[in-house]
Design a protein around this motif. Sequence first.
Motif, short mmCIF file in Angstrom:
data_model
loop_
_atom_site.label_atom_id
_atom_site.label_comp_id
_atom_site.label_asym_id
_atom_site.label_seq_id
_atom_site.Cartn_x
_atom_site.Cartn_y
_atom_site.Cartn_z
N ASN A 158 -27.35 15.12 -7.10
CA ASN A 158 -27.23 16.29 -7.97
C ASN A 158 -27.88 16.07 -9.33
O ASN A 158 -28.70 15.17 -9.51
CB ASN A 158 -25.75 16.67 -8.12
CG ASN A 158 -24.92 15.55 -8.73
OD1 ASN A 158 -25.46 14.59 -9.30
ND2 ASN A 158 -23.60 15.65 -8.64
N ASN A 159 -27.50 16.89 -10.31
CA ASN A 159 -28.09 16.80 -11.65
C ASN A 159 -27.82 15.45 -12.32
O ASN A 159 -28.66 14.95 -13.08
CB ASN A 159 -27.62 17.96 -12.53
CG ASN A 159 -26.12 18.15 -12.52
OD1 ASN A 159 -25.35 17.32 -12.05
ND2 ASN A 159 -25.68 19.30 -13.04
N MET A 160 -26.67 14.86 -12.07
CA MET A 160 -26.38 13.54 -12.63
C MET A 160 -27.29 12.49 -12.00
O MET A 160 -27.82 11.62 -12.70
CB MET A 160 -24.91 13.18 -12.41
CG MET A 160 -23.97 13.78 -13.44
SD MET A 160 -24.31 13.17 -15.12
CE MET A 160 -23.98 11.42 -14.92
N THR A 161 -27.47 12.55 -10.70
CA THR A 161 -28.35 11.60 -10.03
C THR A 161 -29.77 11.71 -10.57
O THR A 161 -30.41 10.70 -10.88
CB THR A 161 -28.37 11.87 -8.51
OG1 THR A 161 -27.11 12.35 -8.08
CG2 THR A 161 -28.73 10.63 -7.75
N THR A 224 -18.35 14.00 -9.14
CA THR A 224 -17.63 14.84 -8.18
C THR A 224 -18.54 15.19 -7.00
O THR A 224 -19.74 15.38 -7.15
CB THR A 224 -17.11 16.13 -8.84
OG1 THR A 224 -16.48 16.94 -7.86
CG2 THR A 224 -18.25 16.92 -9.47
N TRP A 225 -17.95 15.29 -5.82
CA TRP A 225 -18.72 15.66 -4.64
C TRP A 225 -19.00 17.16 -4.59
O TRP A 225 -19.92 17.61 -3.92
CB TRP A 225 -17.94 15.28 -3.38
CG TRP A 225 -17.78 13.80 -3.19
CD1 TRP A 225 -18.53 12.81 -3.76
CD2 TRP A 225 -16.82 13.14 -2.35
NE1 TRP A 225 -18.09 11.57 -3.33
CE2 TRP A 225 -17.04 11.74 -2.46
CE3 TRP A 225 -15.80 13.59 -1.51
CZ2 TRP A 225 -16.28 10.81 -1.76
CZ3 TRP A 225 -15.04 12.66 -0.83
CH2 TRP A 225 -15.27 11.28 -0.95
N HIS A 262 -18.03 7.12 -14.98
CA HIS A 262 -17.81 8.43 -14.35
C HIS A 262 -17.93 9.48 -15.45
O HIS A 262 -17.30 9.37 -16.51
CB HIS A 262 -16.42 8.49 -13.72
CG HIS A 262 -16.23 9.63 -12.75
ND1 HIS A 262 -16.43 10.95 -13.09
CD2 HIS A 262 -15.87 9.65 -11.44
CE1 HIS A 262 -16.20 11.73 -12.04
NE2 HIS A 262 -15.86 10.96 -11.02
N CYS A 263 -18.71 10.54 -15.20
CA CYS A 263 -18.95 11.55 -16.24
C CYS A 263 -17.77 12.50 -16.41
O CYS A 263 -17.73 13.24 -17.40
CB CYS A 263 -20.22 12.32 -15.93
SG CYS A 263 -20.20 13.22 -14.37
N TYR A 267 -11.93 13.15 -9.60
CA TYR A 267 -10.98 13.57 -8.57
C TYR A 267 -10.58 12.34 -7.76
O TYR A 267 -11.29 11.92 -6.84
CB TYR A 267 -11.59 14.67 -7.70
CG TYR A 267 -11.93 15.89 -8.52
CD1 TYR A 267 -10.95 16.83 -8.84
CD2 TYR A 267 -13.21 16.08 -9.04
CE1 TYR A 267 -11.24 17.94 -9.63
CE2 TYR A 267 -13.51 17.19 -9.82
CZ TYR A 267 -12.52 18.11 -10.11
OH TYR A 267 -12.82 19.19 -10.90
N ARG A 268 -9.44 11.76 -8.14
CA ARG A 268 -8.96 10.55 -7.49
C ARG A 268 -8.69 10.82 -6.01
O ARG A 268 -8.20 11.87 -5.64
CB ARG A 268 -7.67 10.06 -8.14
CG ARG A 268 -7.86 9.31 -9.43
CD ARG A 268 -8.03 10.21 -10.60
NE ARG A 268 -7.48 9.60 -11.82
CZ ARG A 268 -7.46 10.16 -12.99
NH1 ARG A 268 -7.95 11.39 -13.13
NH2 ARG A 268 -6.94 9.53 -14.03
N GLY A 269 -9.03 9.85 -5.21
CA GLY A 269 -8.85 10.00 -3.78
C GLY A 269 -10.02 10.65 -3.09
O GLY A 269 -10.06 10.75 -1.86
N LEU A 270 -11.01 11.08 -3.88
CA LEU A 270 -12.24 11.63 -3.31
C LEU A 270 -13.40 10.71 -3.70
O LEU A 270 -13.63 9.73 -3.03
CB LEU A 270 -12.46 13.07 -3.80
CG LEU A 270 -11.42 14.09 -3.29
CD1 LEU A 270 -11.68 15.47 -3.88
CD2 LEU A 270 -11.43 14.15 -1.76
N GLU A 271 -14.11 11.00 -4.79
CA GLU A 271 -15.26 10.15 -5.12
C GLU A 271 -14.87 8.80 -5.70
O GLU A 271 -15.67 7.87 -5.70
CB GLU A 271 -16.22 10.88 -6.08
CG GLU A 271 -15.75 10.96 -7.53
CD GLU A 271 -14.88 12.17 -7.81
OE1 GLU A 271 -14.57 12.41 -8.99
OE2 GLU A 271 -14.53 12.88 -6.84
#
Length: 306
Positions: A158-161, A224-225, A262-263, A267-271
């Motif tokens: 995404n934009n961060m990548t 975030t995903w 992390h920006c 979301y803990r438990g996801l990314e």
Amino acid sequence: MRHFLTLRDFTKEEILEIIDIGLKIKNNLKKGVYNKELNMKTLGMIFEKSSTRTRVSFETGMFQLGGHALFLSNRDIHLGRGEPVKDTARVISGMCDMVMIRTFEHSMIEEFASYSKVPVINGLTDSFHPVQLLADYMTLVEYNAHENIVAAYVGDGNNMTHSWMMLAAKLGFELRIATPKGYEVDADILAETQEIAKTSGAKIITTNDPKVAVEGATVVTTDTWTSMGQEDEKEERVKIFKGFMVDEAMMNLAHKDAQFLHCLPAYRGLEVSEDVFEKYADIVFNEAENRLHAQKGLMVWLDKQR
């Protein structure tokens, strides 16, 4: 006059100069010293996408520099009711000394900048988030983690990548990007950054295996995903991104002194797992605070170019 739309338009020396100004401003602030470099200056802030960190950091930053920031959502101005971008650009830039825009299409901010009489800052588009990368690199400098960087980005292309790719290409470090199949980075941006890397000595590597990306990395970062505007894809993305959570097992593959960034929001438990996030919470929230200081450095730098 210069705009700040992507890191593409800046040299390594200019990027480091902006960060150095921000660090000096931050250090002075911690001593209670407020230098009013932007006294009586006004920043117009156009938000087509909502935000916590972007609004607070720019608004607070202008206040601390002696200026004033105006919050303008698309519900409050004619841009959201059909006025052409070029007309809004000419009106606002005739009244403000600088403009920050957080929007969807990158072409919108490019059009705005082409008609603006004052510097325009990209507060985020669907393609790039360059102000976040200033804060990220500033944080690595503060933690003495900016030398010989081997960075691993795990998650969505995404934009961060894309912004990490531009930073790596400009500064000349190694970046490994791990995304699920079908969620890779933009091919044109990859080609462009790899071309820039030929001059800087950077290495930009893409893979679909997060373990390959993280192995021996000195910096591990994610996002975030499901970005804003993709909420209807969340359930499907959670299934597809399984195995891309940065957890303790994944961090154990990285360098023993690796840092995690992390920006936010996280979301803990996801990314990212709860235990990894809390282990590195100090650096992550310093990274968040550095949005304030890096952006002050940027605004002061841009003002001097006029």
